[in-house]
Design a protein around this motif. Structure first.
Motif, PDB file in Angstrom:
ATOM      1  N   UNK A   1       0.815  -1.197   0.000  1.00 37.69           N
ATOM      2  CA  UNK A   1       0.000   0.000   0.000  1.00 37.69           C
ATOM      3  C   UNK A   1       0.857   1.257   0.000  1.00 37.69           C
ATOM      4  N   UNK A   2       1.947   1.160   0.712  1.00 37.57           N
ATOM      5  CA  UNK A   2       2.795   2.343   0.817  1.00 37.57           C
ATOM      6  C   UNK A   2       3.281   2.793  -0.550  1.00 37.57           C
TER       7      UNK A   2
ATOM      8  N   UNK B   1       0.607   4.390  -2.533  1.00 42.11           N
ATOM      9  CA  UNK B   1       0.290   5.736  -2.071  1.00 42.11           C
ATOM     10  C   UNK B   1       1.405   6.730  -2.389  1.00 42.11           C
ATOM     11  N   UNK B   2       2.654   6.327  -2.103  1.00 42.94           N
ATOM     12  CA  UNK B   2       3.764   7.253  -2.275  1.00 42.94           C
ATOM     13  C   UNK B   2       3.884   7.708  -3.720  1.00 42.94           C
TER      14      UNK B   2
ATOM     15  N   UNK C   1       1.940  10.755  -4.149  1.00 40.79           N
ATOM     16  CA  UNK C   1       2.398  11.949  -3.431  1.00 40.79           C
ATOM     17  C   UNK C   1       3.180  12.853  -4.364  1.00 40.79           C
ATOM     18  N   UNK C   2       3.991  12.268  -5.211  1.00 37.27           N
ATOM     19  CA  UNK C   2       4.717  13.072  -6.185  1.00 37.27           C
ATOM     20  C   UNK C   2       5.113  12.199  -7.360  1.00 37.27           C
TER      21      UNK C   2
ATOM     22  N   UNK D   1      10.648  11.624 -10.516  1.00 40.63           N
ATOM     23  CA  UNK D   1      11.344  10.350 -10.588  1.00 40.63           C
ATOM     24  C   UNK D   1      12.147  10.088  -9.308  1.00 40.63           C
ATOM     25  N   UNK D   2      12.466   8.809  -9.092  1.00 39.18           N
ATOM     26  CA  UNK D   2      13.293   8.461  -7.948  1.00 39.18           C
ATOM     27  C   UNK D   2      14.687   9.026  -8.153  1.00 39.18           C
TER      28      UNK D   2
END
Lengths: 335, 279
Positions: free
Chosen positions: B1-2, B5-6, B9-10, B13-14
Motif C-alpha cells: 500500500x505504501x 500511495x507514495x 504523493x509526487x 522520478x526516484x
C-alpha cells in the motif's frame, strides 16, 4: 500488500501534513538553560493551503520547520503526510520528492552559476538530461531569471539570489513548499515583490494549488496566508484566517509613546491594561469599552498633549491578546 | 500500500544515488577551479617547504642504516639518497593531507551557507552525499600532488609509468583516509576557525611524525612507537616504494594505506549517512 477500502478512504481525505503531539527539546549549556522548543504541538494542514506560522524569535517556528523539512526528528509525537507516518523509509523518500524548502540562507553555491546550481538540484531529484534542461528553463521563465542563468550566484543582489533560491526549491515541482523566514535580509520592496511572485506561483495551476508553509514574525507576510498559526513558547496558541484572528480581538488599539508616564496613568485610571512594544505603548480597548471609553481616552490624551493613534486591530494585537507577549517590532509590523 | 500511495504523493522520478554523487562531486571540482588562490597556495606551500628544508638539511642529512629486523628491501641506493629526494614524497603527503582536509572543511561552509540543508532535504541518498565529499576532496588533493610529482625527474629518479600510477594510488588512498577523518571532524565542529585549530593540532604532528621529514628508522624510543602507529607513516612509505626510494616493509605499507582509505570511506559514510538526525 493491498490496502483496505477504509484505508483508501482515510488517505484520500487526509491532510497533506499532520503533526501530532510533537516534542523537541534542547539541552542546556553553562550559559543557557535546557528548553522545550516545541511542546506537545499538534496541527493539520490541508492540501492547497497557504499557512503562516507566526511568532517571535524563540517561539518554536524554526524547530518545527526543521522537523517538517526532515532535517531533525522529534523526541515524541509524529508527522504524517496524507495520513502516512514519515517514520517509514519509503514514505520519507516520497515526502522528500514532493518537498521544496527555502531556508533563511539561500541553499545555493555562490561560486557556481545559477544554471549549475539548478542542474545540481535537478540531479539530486533524479531529473536528468533534457528533462533537467526543460525544468531549468521552466523555473527560470516563471521567476524571470532566464537572463541571469549564467551568472555566478555570488554576484547577484539579495532579491535576485532569493528568487534563484525559490527557483531551486520549485525545480522538482513540489506539492509542498516550506519557507523559513525566507524574506530575511530583503528590503521592503524586494520582500513585497518576492511575496507577490509566490502568490502568483501558488495558483499558477488552478486545479492543484501548491501547499505553502511559511514561518514569519512579520504581520504583513502573515496577512497573505489563508490561515495563520500563532506559536508561543513551543505551543500553538491560536489559529484562523487573518480576518478571523483580527475580528476575534474585537478591539481597537490605541498607540502612544512608551515614554509617556501620563499616558500610562490615563489608561490605568480607565482600567485598560497596556503593553509596551518597542517605543510604543499599546492599549486594546475591547467592544465593551467602545465607543464612549475610546472617545473619552482620546480626549484625555489630546488634552495631555500626548500624540496617539487609534487603529483597527492587527495580527500583532491578536498575538498580544492570545499570548500576552508582543511580536518583535519589525519593518513589516505596521498595521 | 505504501508504494501505491507514495507514487501519488509526487510523480517526480526516484533520485539515483549515482547521479546525485556525480553531480555533487562535479560541484567540488568546479569549485576548486573557481578558487585559483586555494589551488596555487596548496601547491606552492609544499614546494617552498621542500626547497627550504631540502636546502637547509641537505648537508646534515644522512639516511640511516636500517636495523636488520626492519630491513627487507633496502639496497645500496640508500647511501646515495639525497635529502631532497627523501623529502619529496613527504611533500606530496603534505599536499594531500592539507588539501583533502580543506576539502572536508568545505562541509562547514556548506552548512553555514545553507547548501548542505538544501541537499539534505532532497531525496538524494545520504551515501551519495558522503561519497561525493570524499571523492571530491580526494581527487582534488591527488591532482594537486600529481602536479608536484614530476619533480622526481628533476632529481634523476628513474620512475616508470607503473611507479607513477602506484604513487597516484598511494596519494589517493591517503587523501581518502584524511578526507574521512576531516568530514567526521567537520560534522561536529561548528566553525572554520575551530576546525583549523583542531586540524593544526592533529594534522601537523601527524605529518611530522610520518617519516616525511625524517625517517622512521632514525627515530628512537617513544617517537618510533608513535610513528609506527601513525597510518600516514605507512602511506608515505608506500609512496617512497612507488617512487623507487628505499623503503622497508612495502607490502605492509600498502596494506595499511589501503586500510586507511577504507577507514576514511567508512568514517565519511557513517558521519554523513547516519549522523544526520532524521525520521
Amino acid at each position: 500488500m493491498h490496502s483496505s477500502p477504509e484505508q483508501h478512504e482515510h488517505t484520500a481525505h487526509a491532510p497533506i501534513l499532520q503533526v501530532e503531539n510533537l516534542v523537541r527539546s534542547y539541552k542546556g549549556t553553562r550559559r543557557t538553560p535546557a528548553r522545550r522548543a516545541v511542546d506537545s504541538l499538534s496541527l493539520s494542514i490541508e492540501e492547497g493551503e497557504w499557512v503562516a506560522l507566526l511568532g517571535p524569535n524563540g517561539s518554536g517556528k524554526s524547530t518545527l520547520v526543521r522537523i517538517l523539512a526532515t532535517l531533525d526528528k522529534p523526541e515524541q509525537g509524529r508527522v504524517l503526510t496524507s495520513g502516512h507516518d514519515l517514520a517509514t523509509k519509503a514514505q520519507l523518500a516520497a515526502y522528500r520528492r514532493a518537498l521544496g524548502v527555502v531556508f533563511q540562507h539561500a541553499g545555493l553555491d555562490k561560486l557556481m552559476t545559477v544554471r549549475e546550481n539548478l542542474a545540481a538540484q535537478a540531479a539530486l531529484h533524479g531529473i536528468r538530461g533534457t528533462d533537467a534542461a526543460h525544468a531549468i528553463d521552466r523555473v527560470a521563465a516563471m521567476l524571470t531569471i532566464a537572463d541571469r542563468l549564467n551568472d555566478r550566484v555570488g554576484t547577484l543582489s539579495g532579491g535576485l539570489a532569493r528568487r534563484c533560491d525559490l527557483a531551486r526549491a520549485l525545480l522538482p515541482q513540489p506539492r509542498l513548499l516550506i519557507l523559513d523566514e525566507a524574506t530575511t535580509g530583503l528590503d521592503h520592496d524586494a520582500r513585497i515583490a518576492f511575496l507577490d511572485q509566490l502568490a502568483a506561483l501558488r495558483t499558477a495551476d488552478q486545479s492543484c494549488p501548491m501547499t505553502i508553509i511559511m514561518t514569519t514574525h512579520l504581520m504583513d507576510e502573515a496577512e497573505r496566508a489563508c490561515r495563520v498559526l500563532m506559536l508561543h513558547e513551543g505551543h500553538l496558541v491560536c489559529e484562523g484566517s487573518p480576518q478571523e484572528l483580527r475580528e476575534r480581538v474585537g478591539a481597537t488599539s490605541i498607540r502612544c509613546p512608551a515614554s509617556s508616564t501620563q499616558a500610562e496613568t490615563i489608561f490605568r485610571e480607565a482600567g485598560i491594561p497596556t503593553t509596551v512594544r518597542g517605543r510604543e505603548r499599546i492599549a486594546l480597548a475591547g467592544p465593551a469599552d467602545q465607543p464612549n471609553t475610546i472617545a473619552e481616552l482620546a480626549s484625555k490624551l489630546a488634552l495631555a498633549g500626548i500624540a496617539f493613534q487609534i487603529a483597527p486591530p492587527t495580527l500583532g494585537d491578536a498575538y498580544l491578546e492570545a499570548t500576552g507577549a508582543a511580536l518583535t517590532q519589525q519593518n513589516g509590523d505596521s498595521p | 500500500m505504501t508504494s501505491a500511495h507514495t507514487s501519488t504523493l509526487n510523480a517526480a522520478p526516484n533520485s539515483s544515488g549515482f547521479s546525485s554523487a556525480f553531480a555533487l562531486t562535479r560541484r567540488e571540482l568546479v569549485r576548486i577551479t573557481r578558487q585559483p588562490s586555494r589551488l596555487i597556495a596548496s601547491i606552492a606551500t609544499p614546494l617552498i617547504i621542500w626547497l627550504l628544508l631540502g636546502s637547509g638539511f641537505a648537508e646534515s642529512f644522512r639516511p640511516p642504516t636500517p636495523t636488520p629486523t626492519l630491513s627487507t628491501s633496502l639496497d645500496t641506493a640508500t647511501d646515495a639518497l639525497g635529502y631532497g629526494a627523501y623529502l619529496l614524497p613527504g611533500m606530496l603527503t603534505m599536499t594531500v593531507l592539507f588539501s583533502s582536509i580543506f576539502g572536508a572543511m568545505s562541509l562547514i561552509e556548506d552548512r553555514h551557507e545553507g547548501f548542505l540543508q538544501s541537499v539534505l532535504v532532497s531525496p538524494a541518498p545520504r551515501w551519495s552525499i558522503a561519497i561525493s565529499k570524499l571523492l571530491g576532496s580526494a581527487l582534488i588533493a591527488t591532482v594537486q600532488a600529481m602536479i608536484i610529482l614530476p619533480a622526481v625527474f628533476l632529481l634523476g629518479n628513474a620512475v616508470g609509468p607503473l611507479g607513477l600510477t602506484l604513487s597516484s594510488l598511494a596519494l589517493f588512498c591517503t587523501a581518502l583516509g584524511i578526507a574521512g577523518i576531516g568530514l567526521a571532524a567537520a560534522w561536529w565542529v561548528d566553525s572554520s576557525q575551530g576546525f583549523h585549530g583542531v586540524m593544526n593540532l592533529v594534522l601537523l604532528p601527524m605529518w611530522l611524525l610520518s617519516g616525511s621529514v625524517f625517517p622512521l628508522e632514525g627515530a628512537s624510543g617513544w617517537m618510533r612507537v608513535i610513528m609506527m602507529a601513525n597510518p600516514v607513516t605507512w602511506c608515505t612509505k608506500a609512496l617512497h616504494a612507488s617512487l623507487g626510494n628505499p623503503a622497508t616493509d612495502p607490502a605492509l605499507a600498502w596494506a595499511v594505506t589501503i586500510l586507511f582509505a577504507c577507514l576514511g570511506i567508512a568514517l565519511g559514510w557513517v558521519t554523513l549517512g547516519r549522523g544526520v538526525r532524521r525520521f
